[in-house]
Design an enzyme around this catalytic site. Structure first.
Site, mmCIF file in Angstrom:
data_model
loop_
_atom_site.group_PDB
_atom_site.id
_atom_site.type_symbol
_atom_site.label_atom_id
_atom_site.label_comp_id
_atom_site.label_asym_id
_atom_site.label_seq_id
_atom_site.Cartn_x
_atom_site.Cartn_y
_atom_site.Cartn_z
ATOM 1 N N ASP A 1 -5.973 10.569 37.146
ATOM 2 C CA ASP A 1 -5.029 9.800 37.963
ATOM 3 C C ASP A 1 -3.716 10.529 38.241
ATOM 4 O O ASP A 1 -3.314 11.415 37.480
ATOM 5 C CB ASP A 1 -4.687 8.486 37.246
ATOM 6 C CG ASP A 1 -5.815 7.456 37.340
ATOM 7 O OD1 ASP A 1 -6.961 7.860 37.607
ATOM 8 O OD2 ASP A 1 -5.519 6.273 37.142
ATOM 9 N N HIS B 1 -5.139 11.656 32.992
ATOM 10 C CA HIS B 1 -4.140 11.977 34.023
ATOM 11 C C HIS B 1 -4.026 13.491 34.216
ATOM 12 O O HIS B 1 -3.913 14.222 33.238
ATOM 13 C CB HIS B 1 -2.782 11.404 33.630
ATOM 14 C CG HIS B 1 -2.790 9.910 33.555
ATOM 15 N ND1 HIS B 1 -3.262 9.232 32.461
ATOM 16 C CD2 HIS B 1 -2.409 8.970 34.463
ATOM 17 C CE1 HIS B 1 -3.167 7.930 32.692
ATOM 18 N NE2 HIS B 1 -2.652 7.738 33.898
HETATM 19 ZN ZN LIG Z 1 -1.499 6.029 37.629
#
Ligand SMILES: [Zn+2]
Length: 263
Positions: free
Chosen positions: A86, A233
Site C-alpha cells: 500500500d 507497505h
Molecule cells: Zn494506506
C-alpha cells in the site's frame, strides 16, 4: 389617543419589516434608516462572496459504523496467500519490492495513492508491465474518505483512477482499498458503481509502525493461513524493515501456501 395608536402601529410595522427578515436575508443587510427605500436586490453574481458573519460550515462526516460493513474481500480467493503493498508508488521502495517479487516469480497487488501515481507514472507502468494487480487507494490517502458525501468519494476515486490510467492506460483497476480500513457502507456502494471491488485484508503485521523486520516476519508467519491477504507497505515512510522482512517472507509464504493473484 388615536394619533398615538397610529404611531405605535407605524413603528411596529417598521420593526416588522426591518427586524424579521425572510429566510434569505442576513442581518447585516438591515438598513439603519427604515424610511429610505431598500436598495434593489443586486444581480446574483456567479461567485457568491462568503459572508463575514457566517462561519464556513464544517464538512459533514458521517459516523463510522461500529462494525466493518459486509461485503469486504479479506481472502485471496484460492488456497494461496495474496500479498498487497500500500501507499505507493515510491521511488525508494517500490523498485526494491518489484525486484524481490520478480526474483521469486510471484505477483502482488499494489494499492496506489493517486498523487503518488501522478508523480511517479513510470513506476505505475513498471508495476503493470511486471504483471501485478492494481488497487485504487484514494487520491491523497484520506482516512476519512468513507465518511464524506458520496459525490466526494466518487470524485476522489475517479481522480485516482485517471492518474493510474494516465500511466498505464490499458491496465485494469480491479480493487479499491479504503485508507486505514475505515470503511462505510456508502463507500462500498460508490466503489461498486465504479466497478471497483472492496479489498480489505486478513493479516496485518502493522509494518507502518516501523517494527523490526524480525517482528514483521513473526507477525505474518503466525497469522497467515491458506487464503490470507497480507497487508504491507512499500511507501508512506521508512520501509527498510518491510523490505528486509519480505526477503524472508516471500520465499517462506511461497513454499508454505503459494503466493497467488487475488480473485
Ligand atoms: Zn494506506
Amino acid at each position: 389617543m388615536p394619533r398615538r395608536t397610529l404611531l405605535a402601529f407605524a413603528l411596529g410595522l417598521v420593526l416588522l419589516v426591518t427586524g424579521c427578515g425572510g429566510p434569505g436575508r442576513t442581518p447585516q443587510r438591515v438598513t439603519a434608516q427604515p424610511s429610505v427605500p431598500a436598495a434593489p436586490t443586486p444581480t446574483p453574481s456567479p461567485k457568491p462572496q462568503p459572508s463575514r458573519t457566517t462561519p464556513k460550515p464544517k464538512p459533514t462526516l458521517r459516523p463510522l459504523p461500529k462494525k466493518l460493513p459486509v461485503g469486504l474481500h479479506r481472502r485471496s480467493g484460492s488456497p494461496g496467500v495474496a500479498l498487497t503493498f500500500d501507499d505507493g508508488p515510491d521511488p525508494r521502495y517500490t523498485p526494491q519490492i518489484l525486484a524481490q517479487l520478480r526474483a521469486a516469480h510471484v505477483t502482488a497487488t499494489f494499492c496506489l495513492v493517486g498523487k503518488q501515481a501522478k508523480r511517479y507514472p513510470h513506476l505505475v507502468a513498471q508495476i503493470v508491465r511486471e504483471g501485478h494487480q492494481l488497487c485504487n487507494h484514494s487520491w491523497r490517502h484520506d482516512v476519512d474518505l468513507g465518511r464524506r458525501p458520496a459525490a466526494e468519494i466518487r470524485a476522489d476515486l475517479e481522480r485516482t483512477n485517471r492518474a493510474i490510467r494516465a500511466a498505464a492506460p490499458d491496465a485494469p483497476i480491479t480493487w479499491f482499498r479504503q485508507p486505514g480500513g475505515r470503511w462505510t457502507a456508502e463507500e462500498l456502494t460508490v466503489a461498486r458503481q465504479l466497478g471497483l471491488r472492496p479489498l480489505h485484508w486478513s493479516v496485518d503485521p502493522q509494518d507502518w509502525d516501523h517494527p523490526p523486520a524480525k517482528k514483521i516476519i513473526a507477525r505474518v508467519e503466525s497469522a497467515a493461513h491458506h487464503g490470507s491477504v497480507v497487508l504491507m507497505h512499500d511507501a508512506g515512510g521508512d520501509r527498510t524493515q518491510t523490505m528486509a522482512a519480505c526477503r524472508r517472507l516471500i520465499p517462506d509464504l511461497k513454499r508454505r501456501y503459494g503466493i497467488v493473484r487475488l480473485r
